[in-house]
Scaffold this motif. Sequence first.
Motif, PDB file in Angstrom:
ATOM      1  N   THR A  11      31.150 -35.681  33.645  1.00  0.00           N
ATOM      2  CA  THR A  11      30.553 -34.374  33.395  1.00  0.00           C
ATOM      3  C   THR A  11      29.508 -34.443  32.290  1.00  0.00           C
ATOM      4  O   THR A  11      28.448 -33.824  32.408  1.00  0.00           O
ATOM      5  CB  THR A  11      31.652 -33.340  33.058  1.00  0.00           C
ATOM      6  N   GLY A  14      26.475 -35.859  33.755  1.00  0.00           N
ATOM      7  CA  GLY A  14      25.863 -34.832  34.596  1.00  0.00           C
ATOM      8  C   GLY A  14      25.189 -33.745  33.786  1.00  0.00           C
ATOM      9  O   GLY A  14      24.105 -33.278  34.132  1.00  0.00           O
ATOM     10  N   ILE A  17      21.799 -34.832  32.459  1.00  0.00           N
ATOM     11  CA  ILE A  17      20.787 -34.728  33.521  1.00  0.00           C
ATOM     12  C   ILE A  17      20.477 -33.255  33.791  1.00  0.00           C
ATOM     13  O   ILE A  17      19.311 -32.856  33.887  1.00  0.00           O
ATOM     14  CB  ILE A  17      21.288 -35.431  34.795  1.00  0.00           C
ATOM     15  N   ASP A  18      21.516 -32.462  33.904  1.00  0.00           N
ATOM     16  CA  ASP A  18      21.394 -31.029  34.155  1.00  0.00           C
ATOM     17  C   ASP A  18      20.521 -30.355  33.096  1.00  0.00           C
ATOM     18  O   ASP A  18      19.548 -29.659  33.411  1.00  0.00           O
ATOM     19  CB  ASP A  18      22.817 -30.469  34.167  1.00  0.00           C
ATOM     20  N   GLY A  40      19.096 -27.084  37.476  1.00  0.00           N
ATOM     21  CA  GLY A  40      19.636 -28.280  36.832  1.00  0.00           C
ATOM     22  C   GLY A  40      21.100 -28.496  37.193  1.00  0.00           C
ATOM     23  O   GLY A  40      21.524 -29.610  37.514  1.00  0.00           O
ATOM     24  N   ALA A  44      22.746 -31.773  39.375  1.00  0.00           N
ATOM     25  CA  ALA A  44      23.757 -32.616  38.734  1.00  0.00           C
ATOM     26  C   ALA A  44      25.109 -32.496  39.440  1.00  0.00           C
ATOM     27  O   ALA A  44      25.826 -33.496  39.592  1.00  0.00           O
ATOM     28  CB  ALA A  44      23.885 -32.244  37.263  1.00  0.00           C
ATOM     29  N   ASN A  48      27.724 -35.345  40.794  1.00  0.00           N
ATOM     30  CA  ASN A  48      29.052 -35.370  40.200  1.00  0.00           C
ATOM     31  C   ASN A  48      30.166 -35.350  41.251  1.00  0.00           C
ATOM     32  O   ASN A  48      31.202 -35.978  41.069  1.00  0.00           O
ATOM     33  CB  ASN A  48      29.246 -34.202  39.235  1.00  0.00           C
TER      34      ASN A  48
END
Length: 130
Positions: A11, A14, A17-18, A40, A44, A48
Amino acid sequence: MNELLRFFIVTVMGVVIDLAIAFALHTGLGVPLWLAAAIGFTLAASANYVIHQTWSFQSGPRNLSARRAGLYALVALATLAVRVAIVVLLDRALAGAYPLAILIAGAGGSFFVNFALSKFVVFAAEPDTP
């Protein structure tokens, strides 16, 4: 390594990146903060799902499944609703200041909703059958 730690690691990757996508869309392209947060998150969350299914939740089934992907999409929508609500409330309260902090607060608040629903709904261990 327990499931919560594996879930947290995936997470966090992620979320990085998000948030990078959301922040770039908002500051670079002028996309409204709530929409940038949604875009975003969606990108992600897709990555995930695959990692959670194959690595994070080892007590449950490990193969990819259209049914679990659909459940994960519903969980992602619930998580996204929590995230966007936090972002909207904080964005209004702070009059648009601190967009990165607002995005991080939204991500943090939605983390626990995502974990609980993922663990107990999407990736739950299948019951033993006689």
